[in-house]
Structure formats: C-alpha cells, structure tokens
Scaffold this motif. Structure first.
Motif, PDB file in Angstrom:
ATOM      1  N   ASP A  90       0.823  -1.200   0.000  1.00 27.37           N
ATOM      2  CA  ASP A  90       0.000   0.000   0.000  1.00 27.37           C
ATOM      3  C   ASP A  90       0.866   1.264   0.000  1.00 27.37           C
ATOM      4  O   ASP A  90       0.374   2.351   0.294  1.00 27.37           O
ATOM      5  N   GLY A 100      -2.690   6.656  -2.397  1.00 28.96           N
ATOM      6  CA  GLY A 100      -3.707   5.627  -2.576  1.00 28.96           C
ATOM      7  C   GLY A 100      -3.305   4.288  -1.988  1.00 28.96           C
ATOM      8  O   GLY A 100      -2.183   4.089  -1.508  1.00 28.96           O
ATOM      9  N   GLU A 101      -4.254   3.358  -2.027  1.00 31.24           N
ATOM     10  CA  GLU A 101      -4.043   2.005  -1.509  1.00 31.24           C
ATOM     11  C   GLU A 101      -4.183   0.999  -2.640  1.00 31.24           C
ATOM     12  O   GLU A 101      -4.930   1.225  -3.593  1.00 31.24           O
ATOM     13  N   THR A 130      -5.534  -2.604  -4.196  1.00 32.49           N
ATOM     14  CA  THR A 130      -6.793  -3.330  -4.000  1.00 32.49           C
ATOM     15  C   THR A 130      -6.568  -4.743  -3.476  1.00 32.49           C
ATOM     16  O   THR A 130      -7.527  -5.456  -3.195  1.00 32.49           O
ATOM     17  N   LYS A 182     -12.432   3.843   2.890  1.00 35.97           N
ATOM     18  CA  LYS A 182     -11.693   4.035   1.646  1.00 35.97           C
ATOM     19  C   LYS A 182     -12.153   2.994   0.624  1.00 35.97           C
ATOM     20  O   LYS A 182     -12.147   1.798   0.907  1.00 35.97           O
ATOM     21  N   GLY A 223     -11.257   1.527  -3.069  1.00 31.46           N
ATOM     22  CA  GLY A 223     -10.168   1.501  -4.039  1.00 31.46           C
ATOM     23  C   GLY A 223     -10.506   0.669  -5.262  1.00 31.46           C
ATOM     24  O   GLY A 223     -11.296  -0.278  -5.187  1.00 31.46           O
ATOM     25  N   THR A 268      -8.436   5.846  -5.508  1.00 30.62           N
ATOM     26  CA  THR A 268      -9.128   5.674  -4.235  1.00 30.62           C
ATOM     27  C   THR A 268     -10.055   6.862  -3.995  1.00 30.62           C
ATOM     28  O   THR A 268      -9.836   7.966  -4.500  1.00 30.62           O
ATOM     29  N   ASN A 287     -11.815   8.495  -0.434  1.00 34.50           N
ATOM     30  CA  ASN A 287     -11.822   8.396   1.028  1.00 34.50           C
ATOM     31  C   ASN A 287     -12.843   9.351   1.625  1.00 34.50           C
ATOM     32  O   ASN A 287     -12.953  10.494   1.190  1.00 34.50           O
TER      33      ASN A 287
END
Length: 268
Positions: free
Chosen positions: A31, A36-37, A39, A155, A157, A171, A173
C-alpha cells in the motif's frame, strides 16, 4: 510403533494438511508508496510490514510548517483470502510552525488506526478490482497532535492492469474528523498509474486532492515514486511530491520498505 513415532507422524500429516489449505502468497502488492491504496489483501495467515520516513514542508509567505514523521508503520495480517486486519500510524512526529509572529514546536506519538480491508471484487476482462477499507483512528497521540476522539474512515479503491506492463488505480476516502470545533466530514481522492521497469524497478505517478484543516480549502498534489523489489517478499521505495494547485503550497520526500512473511509456512 512407539508413542514418539506416532506423534511425529501426526505432526507431519497435520503440517501437510495445513500446507494444502494455506495458499502461497502471490505477487507482492504493498500500500506504499503514494497516497492511494492497493486493491489486494496480503493472503490468509500472511503478515506484511510496511514502513518508512517522511519529510513534509509547506505554507505561504512567512507562514511555514515542517514535519518529520517515522517510522511510519502499517502492519497487515491476512485473516482470510479476502480480508486482512490492519494497524497503522505515523510513528513519532516532529512538527514546527513558523508564523509571521512566532515559532511553535510540537513532537510526540501520532494517533494510530485499526482497520479491516476487504477484497470486494477481482479484476475481470473489462472491470477493475475493487476493495474497501474501514478504519478507526484511536486518539493515542501527543496532546498537540491528537484529534482527541475516535474518528471513522472508509476508503474505496479500484485498480486495472493495462497492456505493456502499465496499470491504473484510484481511491476515494471519506472520514469524520474531529477538531476543536467539533466534527467535520472530510473527503479525498486519488488516481495513479504504474509501470514495470527493468532490473526489478517500477515507477508510479499519482495525483490526489486532500482537504486542509477546517475552512482552509483544498490542495492538489502531484507525486512520483520508484520501487525496487528484493526477491519475492521485500521492496524498497522512494517518492516525492509537490502541490500543483490549492490553498497550501508544499512538497514532501519519503522513503520506505516492505517485508512480507508467510509465517505459517516457516513451521510446516
């Protein structure tokens, strides 16, 4: 057959059964770096540690703020193939603000979050992969750095692999954030692209928008990073970004690492 032989045989059979029920983890999907993160989740009974250090500086005119944070830590533990447990925090923060009138300093532990990440949908031929993260920020930080309340955040994603080793993701949030005036609804979103490079390197490019403190507007940030894999279970990263529009100009530098340990396999 002796009792020792029976015990050893039972342990061997149990280990073989567990090895068949716990899949090998796939490609490393951290991540970080970036806002962003991913998926992806880490996988059943897999532990993944992500950490680093960051320098952030911003402001306008004579009003300048500088912050150092680290070790920023994200601990991810796979509960199942589609769910992971997460613990995250900025670590120790050193913060200075230089308004026109005076200089102020604050340092101490940041607030930390506990959360769950769910893999909602695998990537299809045309559709993206989807994930959902639910976090609770716990007010354990220094008095000058904590929000003073439990703050929830969600969040969403998405990600999609593209031809020629490119990928795209984003993403969105939403959080309920506490301040000295009560609560305010906070939102942010990002979009990023990635590309695999030669020699185990990969590049990332990202644009994201964040809300500043209550009544101070928003900022758009453009960032770029590079990662380098160290085998199948580790990675190093370096990233930088700069405000391209909005109420607060600034820049940041960050460096970090990722280490994955499919710990159950070590005992089988």
């Amino acid at each position: 057959m002796s009792n020792l032989r029976v015990l050893l045989l039972a342990m061997t059979m149990a280990g073989s059964a567990l090895s068949q029920t716990v899949p090998e983890p796939g490609e490393l999907a951290p991540d970080r770096p970036g806002f962003g993160e991913s998926t992806e989740v880490v996988g059943k009974l897999v532990t993944q540690v992500e950490g680093g250090f960051a320098l952030d500086r911003g402001g306008r005119g004579g009003d300048r703020e500088t912050a150092y944070a680290g070790p920023q830590t994200l601990l991810r533990f796979g509960i199942s193939r589609r769910v992971e447990l997460r613990f995250e925090g900025e670590g120790y923060v050193w913060q200075t603000a230089r308004p026109v009138e005076s200089l102020s300093r604050a340092s101490g532990l940041s607030d930390h979050t506990v959360g769950l990440k769910f893999k909602l949908h695998d990537e299809g031929k045309f559709g993206p992969a989807l994930s959902l993260i639910g976090n609770l920020s716990i007010p354990v930080g220094n008095e000058a750095l904590t929000s003073g309340a439990v703050d929830p955040e969600v969040k969403l994603g998405w990600s999609k692999n593209l031809p020629k080793a490119f990928s795209i993701s984003g993403t969105f949030n939403v959080a309920s954030v506490s301040d000295d005036k009560g609560r305010v609804l906070d939102s942010a979103f990002s979009i990023s692209a990635g590309h695999r490079l030669a020699g185990g390197f990969a590049g990332t490019w990202e644009v994201y928008r964040v809300n500043l403190e209550r009544g101070q507007g928003t900022s758009w940030v453009a960032a770029s990073g590079v990662t380098h894999g160290l085998g199948q279970n580790a990675q190093l990263d370096l990233s930088a970004g700069h405000t391209v529009a909005g109420a607060r100009s600034g820049w940041f530098l960050a460096a970090g690492f990722v280490y994955r340990h499919p710990h159950l396999k070590a005992f089988l």
